[in-house]
Scaffold this motif. Structure first.
Motif, PDB file in Angstrom:
ATOM      1  N   TRP A 111       0.799  -1.216   0.000  1.00 24.70           N
ATOM      2  CA  TRP A 111       0.000   0.000   0.000  1.00 24.70           C
ATOM      3  C   TRP A 111       0.835   1.270   0.000  1.00 24.70           C
ATOM      4  O   TRP A 111       0.279   2.366  -0.091  1.00 24.70           O
ATOM      5  N   VAL A 112       2.156   1.148   0.070  1.00 23.68           N
ATOM      6  CA  VAL A 112       2.986   2.348   0.161  1.00 23.68           C
ATOM      7  C   VAL A 112       2.807   3.240  -1.067  1.00 23.68           C
ATOM      8  O   VAL A 112       2.698   4.463  -0.952  1.00 23.68           O
ATOM      9  N   ARG A 113       2.739   2.645  -2.239  1.00 28.16           N
ATOM     10  CA  ARG A 113       2.618   3.452  -3.454  1.00 28.16           C
ATOM     11  C   ARG A 113       1.226   4.061  -3.620  1.00 28.16           C
ATOM     12  O   ARG A 113       0.995   4.871  -4.521  1.00 28.16           O
ATOM     13  N   PHE A 114       0.291   3.673  -2.748  1.00 23.92           N
ATOM     14  CA  PHE A 114      -1.019   4.311  -2.753  1.00 23.92           C
ATOM     15  C   PHE A 114      -1.039   5.568  -1.880  1.00 23.92           C
ATOM     16  O   PHE A 114      -1.960   6.378  -1.979  1.00 23.92           O
ATOM     17  N   LEU A 115      -0.045   5.720  -1.018  1.00 24.93           N
ATOM     18  CA  LEU A 115      -0.055   6.836  -0.074  1.00 24.93           C
ATOM     19  C   LEU A 115      -0.048   8.213  -0.740  1.00 24.93           C
ATOM     20  O   LEU A 115      -0.647   9.147  -0.198  1.00 24.93           O
ATOM     21  N   PRO A 116       0.588   8.406  -1.897  1.00 26.97           N
ATOM     22  CA  PRO A 116       0.476   9.729  -2.531  1.00 26.97           C
ATOM     23  C   PRO A 116      -0.956  10.157  -2.817  1.00 26.97           C
ATOM     24  O   PRO A 116      -1.242  11.354  -2.907  1.00 26.97           O
ATOM     25  N   HIS A 117      -1.872   9.198  -2.930  1.00 27.10           N
ATOM     26  CA  HIS A 117      -3.280   9.553  -3.154  1.00 27.10           C
ATOM     27  C   HIS A 117      -3.917  10.163  -1.907  1.00 27.10           C
ATOM     28  O   HIS A 117      -5.042  10.684  -1.977  1.00 27.10           O
ATOM     29  N   PHE A 118      -3.214  10.087  -0.771  1.00 22.37           N
ATOM     30  CA  PHE A 118      -3.644  10.801   0.426  1.00 22.37           C
ATOM     31  C   PHE A 118      -3.087  12.226   0.447  1.00 22.37           C
ATOM     32  O   PHE A 118      -3.297  12.953   1.411  1.00 22.37           O
ATOM     33  N   GLY A 119      -2.318  12.601  -0.599  1.00 21.27           N
ATOM     34  CA  GLY A 119      -1.868  13.976  -0.730  1.00 21.27           C
ATOM     35  C   GLY A 119      -0.444  14.243  -0.307  1.00 21.27           C
ATOM     36  O   GLY A 119      -0.071  15.404  -0.129  1.00 21.27           O
ATOM     37  N   PHE A 120       0.376  13.198  -0.145  1.00 22.50           N
ATOM     38  CA  PHE A 120       1.742  13.394   0.328  1.00 22.50           C
ATOM     39  C   PHE A 120       2.769  13.090  -0.744  1.00 22.50           C
ATOM     40  O   PHE A 120       2.546  12.282  -1.643  1.00 22.50           O
ATOM     41  N   GLU A 121       3.927  13.737  -0.605  1.00 22.88           N
ATOM     42  CA  GLU A 121       5.087  13.413  -1.406  1.00 22.88           C
ATOM     43  C   GLU A 121       6.130  12.773  -0.496  1.00 22.88           C
ATOM     44  O   GLU A 121       5.924  12.645   0.706  1.00 22.88           O
ATOM     45  N   ASN A 122       7.249  12.365  -1.078  1.00 23.06           N
ATOM     46  CA  ASN A 122       8.339  11.759  -0.296  1.00 23.06           C
ATOM     47  C   ASN A 122       7.827  10.602   0.559  1.00 23.06           C
ATOM     48  O   ASN A 122       8.032  10.548   1.762  1.00 23.06           O
ATOM     49  N   ILE A 123       7.140   9.663  -0.076  1.00 26.81           N
ATOM     50  CA  ILE A 123       6.512   8.584   0.679  1.00 26.81           C
ATOM     51  C   ILE A 123       7.524   7.739   1.441  1.00 26.81           C
ATOM     52  O   ILE A 123       7.232   7.226   2.511  1.00 26.81           O
ATOM     53  N   ARG A 124       8.729   7.601   0.913  1.00 26.87           N
ATOM     54  CA  ARG A 124       9.729   6.795   1.609  1.00 26.87           C
ATOM     55  C   ARG A 124      10.168   7.458   2.901  1.00 26.87           C
ATOM     56  O   ARG A 124      10.676   6.806   3.806  1.00 26.87           O
ATOM     57  N   GLY A 125       9.940   8.764   3.014  1.00 21.40           N
ATOM     58  CA  GLY A 125      10.358   9.469   4.213  1.00 21.40           C
ATOM     59  C   GLY A 125       9.419   9.293   5.386  1.00 21.40           C
ATOM     60  O   GLY A 125       9.816   9.501   6.535  1.00 21.40           O
ATOM     61  N   TYR A 126       8.165   8.916   5.119  1.00 17.39           N
ATOM     62  CA  TYR A 126       7.223   8.798   6.236  1.00 17.39           C
ATOM     63  C   TYR A 126       6.560   7.434   6.317  1.00 17.39           C
ATOM     64  O   TYR A 126       5.725   7.211   7.191  1.00 17.39           O
ATOM     65  N   ALA A 127       6.907   6.508   5.423  1.00 18.22           N
ATOM     66  CA  ALA A 127       6.314   5.173   5.465  1.00 18.22           C
ATOM     67  C   ALA A 127       7.242   4.200   6.174  1.00 18.22           C
ATOM     68  O   ALA A 127       8.438   4.141   5.895  1.00 18.22           O
ATOM     69  N   HIS A 128       6.679   3.454   7.120  1.00 15.83           N
ATOM     70  CA  HIS A 128       7.381   2.338   7.760  1.00 15.83           C
ATOM     71  C   HIS A 128       6.799   1.080   7.132  1.00 15.83           C
ATOM     72  O   HIS A 128       5.696   0.662   7.468  1.00 15.83           O
ATOM     73  N   GLU A 129       7.526   0.488   6.199  1.00 16.37           N
ATOM     74  CA  GLU A 129       6.997  -0.613   5.400  1.00 16.37           C
ATOM     75  C   GLU A 129       7.110  -1.940   6.132  1.00 16.37           C
ATOM     76  O   GLU A 129       8.169  -2.306   6.620  1.00 16.37           O
ATOM     77  N   LEU A 130       6.001  -2.660   6.170  1.00 16.67           N
ATOM     78  CA  LEU A 130       5.999  -4.017   6.696  1.00 16.67           C
ATOM     79  C   LEU A 130       6.150  -5.007   5.548  1.00 16.67           C
ATOM     80  O   LEU A 130       5.469  -4.893   4.529  1.00 16.67           O
ATOM     81  N   GLN A 131       7.031  -5.962   5.723  1.00 11.50           N
ATOM     82  CA  GLN A 131       7.173  -7.025   4.749  1.00 11.50           C
ATOM     83  C   GLN A 131       6.145  -8.117   5.037  1.00 11.50           C
ATOM     84  O   GLN A 131       5.488  -8.133   6.069  1.00 11.50           O
ATOM     85  N   ASP A 132       6.013  -9.052   4.102  1.00 14.55           N
ATOM     86  CA  ASP A 132       4.956 -10.053   4.200  1.00 14.55           C
ATOM     87  C   ASP A 132       4.979 -10.826   5.514  1.00 14.55           C
ATOM     88  O   ASP A 132       3.929 -11.203   6.047  1.00 14.55           O
TER      89      ASP A 132
END
Length: 255
Positions: A111-132
């Motif tokens: 879902w990380v690449r969907f986060l820009p649709h919430f209006g943000f840029e620099n998604i890697r700077g604020y996303a804590h990604e969970l692996q499977d």
């Protein structure tokens, strides 16, 4: 030792401390409003002065959630926001929370690449990604376990076990829309009838349910806290897991 506050008479429209010790609190944020839209259960963990929001809810309830959060912590001290999936009832308020805090968004990598649709840029700077496979996260006085629950109902879903309170935040697993409002289950057999149609429709398969049940059955669970419906206290946890383990859902019901 901490104290638990899981009285069946708790008002779903008000915030309540559900667990408390000297360093750690779990709060239900009073997010059920009893209107025609989908009610949400949002939670706050405060541990050693830092906060994590669990499924903060949609745009409409942001003001209420913010007011209730502020009773227990400065919103600027929220370090993480966990959204179990991308639906608006879970995460519609995320842009507003990002405006008032520097919280990282904990979310499955899908879902990380969907986060820009919430209006943000620099998604890697604020996303804590969970692996499977999930992960464990040291947070304040506790450890949080992100336990895979994929396809229940999101393909990138995790449940969160707080080792300090022994609460399992289950997202859409255990959801219900009861005819009457209550926050803590008192009659499990009646509550199962409220859970059944939603699980049959939203969950992918019995195989997915069994995989998750096998992961959590050995945990010491004081209560299961879903994102909709009511909290399932310890005495009903075995019944709930047995019910899920044998429930036919999703593709199992297709003809």
């Amino acid at each position: 030792m901490g104290e638990y506050f899981l009285d069946p008479n708790l008002d779903p429209g008000r915030d309540h401390i559900l667990y408390k010790d000297d360093e750690h609190m779990v709060i239900y944020l009073g997010t059920q409003e009893g209107l025609e839209d989908v009610d949400v259960n949002s939670y706050l963990i405060v541990s050693k002065g830092k906060g994590i929001l669990i499924d903060p809810g949609g745009y409409k309830i942001f003001t209420k959630v913010l007011a209730n959060v502020s009773k227990y912590i400065d919103p600027k001290d929220i370090e993480y926001i966990y959204m179990c999936h991308q639906d608006p009832d879970v995460a519609g308020s995320i842009p507003l929370w990002r405006e008032i805090s520097n919280a990282k968004i904990i979310i499955h990598w899908l879902w990380v690449r969907f986060l820009p649709h919430f209006g943000f840029e620099n998604i890697r700077g604020y996303a804590h990604e969970l692996q499977d496979e999930g992960e464990t996260l040291n947070f304040g006085a506790t450890t949080l376990e992100f336990i895979p629950a994929h396809f229940l109902h999101s393909p990138g879903h995790f449940t969160v076990y707080d080792r300090r309170s022994k609460f399992l935040f289950s997202g859409d697993i255990g959801i219900a829309f009861p005819d009457e409002r209550y926050l803590v289950v008192e009659n499990m057999e009646r509550h199962i009838q409220y859970m059944r149609p939603l699980h049959e429709r939203l969950m992918a398969s019995n195989k997915a349910l069994r995989l998750w049940v096998n992961k959590v059955r050995g945990l010491d669970i004081e209560a299961i806290l879903p994102q909709h419906g009511a909290i399932i206290p310890r005495r009903f946890v075995p019944r709930f897991l047995d019910w899920l383990e044998n429930l036919k859902v999703g593709v199992d019901l297709m003809r």
